[in-house]
Design a protein around this motif. Structure first.
Motif, PDB file in Angstrom:
ATOM      1  N   GLN A 266       0.819  -1.209   0.000  1.00 13.59           N
ATOM      2  CA  GLN A 266       0.000   0.000   0.000  1.00 13.59           C
ATOM      3  C   GLN A 266       0.857   1.265   0.000  1.00 13.59           C
ATOM      4  N   ASN A 267       2.028   1.215   0.643  1.00 11.52           N
ATOM      5  CA  ASN A 267       2.862   2.413   0.760  1.00 11.52           C
ATOM      6  C   ASN A 267       3.771   2.632  -0.446  1.00 11.52           C
ATOM      7  N   SER A 268       4.125   1.565  -1.154  1.00  4.01           N
ATOM      8  CA  SER A 268       5.125   1.706  -2.213  1.00  4.01           C
ATOM      9  C   SER A 268       4.546   1.652  -3.613  1.00  4.01           C
ATOM     10  N   PHE A 269       3.289   1.339  -3.733  1.00  2.00           N
ATOM     11  CA  PHE A 269       2.748   1.101  -5.064  1.00  2.00           C
ATOM     12  C   PHE A 269       1.399   1.795  -5.190  1.00  2.00           C
ATOM     13  N   LYS A 270       1.290   2.707  -6.130  1.00  2.00           N
ATOM     14  CA  LYS A 270       0.040   3.411  -6.365  1.00  2.00           C
ATOM     15  C   LYS A 270      -0.801   2.609  -7.345  1.00  2.00           C
ATOM     16  N   TYR A 271      -1.885   2.055  -6.840  1.00  2.00           N
ATOM     17  CA  TYR A 271      -2.736   1.228  -7.696  1.00  2.00           C
ATOM     18  C   TYR A 271      -3.964   2.001  -8.139  1.00  2.00           C
ATOM     19  N   ASN A 272      -4.127   2.108  -9.441  1.00  2.00           N
ATOM     20  CA  ASN A 272      -5.332   2.696 -10.012  1.00  2.00           C
ATOM     21  C   ASN A 272      -6.059   1.600 -10.774  1.00  2.00           C
TER      22      ASN A 272
ATOM     23  N   PHE B  79      -5.999  -3.185  -2.576  1.00  2.00           N
ATOM     24  CA  PHE B  79      -6.436  -2.939  -3.954  1.00  2.00           C
ATOM     25  C   PHE B  79      -7.928  -2.573  -4.007  1.00  2.00           C
ATOM     26  N   LYS B  80      -8.672  -2.953  -2.968  1.00  2.00           N
ATOM     27  CA  LYS B  80     -10.129  -2.951  -3.089  1.00  2.00           C
ATOM     28  C   LYS B  80     -10.727  -1.550  -3.136  1.00  2.00           C
ATOM     29  N   LYS B  81     -10.108  -0.593  -2.448  1.00  2.00           N
ATOM     30  CA  LYS B  81     -10.656   0.772  -2.440  1.00  2.00           C
ATOM     31  C   LYS B  81     -10.657   1.339  -3.857  1.00  2.00           C
ATOM     32  N   SER B  82      -9.547   1.152  -4.553  1.00  2.00           N
ATOM     33  CA  SER B  82      -9.461   1.682  -5.916  1.00  2.00           C
ATOM     34  C   SER B  82     -10.414   0.953  -6.860  1.00  2.00           C
ATOM     35  N   ILE B  83     -10.580  -0.338  -6.637  1.00  4.13           N
ATOM     36  CA  ILE B  83     -11.547  -1.080  -7.455  1.00  4.13           C
ATOM     37  C   ILE B  83     -12.951  -0.522  -7.243  1.00  4.13           C
ATOM     38  N   SER B  84     -13.303  -0.264  -5.988  1.00  8.95           N
ATOM     39  CA  SER B  84     -14.626   0.305  -5.681  1.00  8.95           C
ATOM     40  C   SER B  84     -14.833   1.646  -6.379  1.00  8.95           C
ATOM     41  N   GLU B  85     -13.758   2.426  -6.482  1.00  4.69           N
ATOM     42  CA  GLU B  85     -13.863   3.784  -7.036  1.00  4.69           C
ATOM     43  C   GLU B  85     -13.807   3.811  -8.565  1.00  4.69           C
ATOM     44  N   ASN B  86     -13.096   2.849  -9.166  1.00  7.54           N
ATOM     45  CA  ASN B  86     -12.805   2.986 -10.605  1.00  7.54           C
ATOM     46  C   ASN B  86     -13.362   1.881 -11.503  1.00  7.54           C
TER      47      ASN B  86
END
Length: 382
Positions: A75-81, A98-105
């Motif tokens: 979570q700290n080293s990798f920006k997942y979109n 990963f799940k927050k970004s999946i929910s958003e995008n």
């Protein structure tokens, strides 16, 4: 135009990543505008399957395809979109961060299951699955061997390779083994066999092959196959007409090549099974063993789908089915017992009457294009 994230959790062999990598390549073959990210554990094992793969890198980038080491990103080293489309391959559990970004995008999640010949999969194919992301629909996609299922990954590079080899088998055979520094020259009168199986006692097969009036070359692939031969070579006489060659570990592309140079292949796992079916070359499937012989249900289902969809000589196919079941009707702890399977019909009758393998291949190529179906389904939903 959309991007796809594929999550794949490799359990204990190369079949899972083999399928996912082939699917990603095939998607790109159909639509070069789609960028695909494969997030995978057991990253170093990918090197054994993919040419020019550097396992020291967190991300290996090929044209429109990124293979990402999910165990080295955090979570700290990798920006997942997250991409618009998420594919959960074979029930993979996606890490929490990963799940927050999946929910958003994300707009769509595909639950891609294992290849199966069982009829029940047709009822689940393209049906809604439970989604844990509010507002994002999730669907089953069920690979199979019928038009009502998701089909199989054809891989257009693979189809092109088959066509080339069939145009001049001798030339491609000799070039392949010369490049691999393996001393083997093609002769049409010989019988060429590849074997890539789980543990198995090959004594019965060797005895049957010893009765075949040909020079026979057996190419052993994979550690479990080679160890199985180590075991029997201590006990049995090797006949003058049989030549056994231990193969190095092949990347996916080279194994594809090998099986299409053969007259017969003994394969294991769904990925190798799919390649064998498309090749049109006679094969036996050594299925992964399960307790209470559940694997025989899967085998019978596959054989039923094979015979239902093409014109077939019932007597010949029954012999093939009997040998397929006998070969798999034994559990791992029984391997060293003195069981006998009669392979005589396989090499004396079935190989000479093997047109049904070619017919099944033609059916699959014409009717069961998984990747094309998958892209069409995604386009309908987003």
């Amino acid at each position: 135009m959309f991007n796809i994230d594929i999550f794949c959790d490799v359990i204990d062999n190369y079949g899972d990543i083999g399928v996912v990598y082939r699917l990603a390549k095939n998607i790109h073959q159909i639509n070069k505008n789609i960028l695909i990210n494969i997030y995978i554990n057991k990253y170093t094992e990918v090197k054994k399957l993919v040419e020019n793969f550097d396992s020291n890198l967190i991300i290996n980038n090929f044209e429109n395809l990124n293979i990402i080491n999910i165990e080295r990103v955090s979570q700290n080293s990798f920006k997942y979109n997250a991409s618009k489309v998420i594919i959960e391959a074979f029930g993979t559990e996606i890490p929490d961060f990963f799940k927050k970004s999946i929910s958003e995008n994300a707009k769509l999640i595909i639950n891609l299951e294992y290849l199966s010949g069982e009829t029940w999969i047709e009822g689940f194919h393209k049906k809604k699955s439970i989604s844990y992301y509010e507002g994002i629909e999730k669907y089953f996609f069920m690979p199979g061997f019928t038009e009502k299922s998701g089909g199989i990954i054809l891989d257009y590079d693979y189809l092109s390779m088959i066509k080339s080899i069939n145009s001049s088998k001798e030339k491609y055979f000799n070039n392949f083994f010369k490049e691999k520094n393996i001393n083997c020259i093609y002769n049409k009168s010989n019988l060429y066999i590849s074997i890539f199986t789980y543990e198995f006692n090959f004594k019965s097969m060797i005895k049957s092959l010893s009765k075949v009036n040909k020079n026979i070359y057996i190419f052993l692939c994979g550690e479990k196959t080679q160890k199985s031969f180590d075991f029997i070579l201590k006990e049995i006489k090797i006949y003058k007409n049989i030549h056994i060659l231990y193969m190095p570990f092949f990347i996916q592309k080279d194994y594809d090549y090998l099986i299409n140079l053969m007259d017969f292949n003994f394969v294991r796992g769904e990925e190798s099974l799919a390649r064998a079916t498309i090749s049109g070359i006679p094969f036996l499937w050594h299925i992964y063993k399960q307790e209470e012989y559940i694997h025989l249900d899967k085998l019978n289902s596959f054989l039923d789908r094979m015979s239902e969809n093409i014109d077939i000589n019932a007597d010949i196919f029954k012999k093939y089915k009997d040998i397929s079941i006998s070969t798999n009707n034994i559990l791992k702890d029984e391997i060293e017992n003195n069981f006998e399977i009669n392979f005589d019909d396989l090499f004396n009758i079935i190989l000479d009457n093997s047109s049904f393998f070619k017919k099944f291949s033609e059916y699959l190529i014409k009717k069961c294009d998984l990747t094309k179906q998958l892209i069409e389904f995604i386009n309908e939903k987003i």
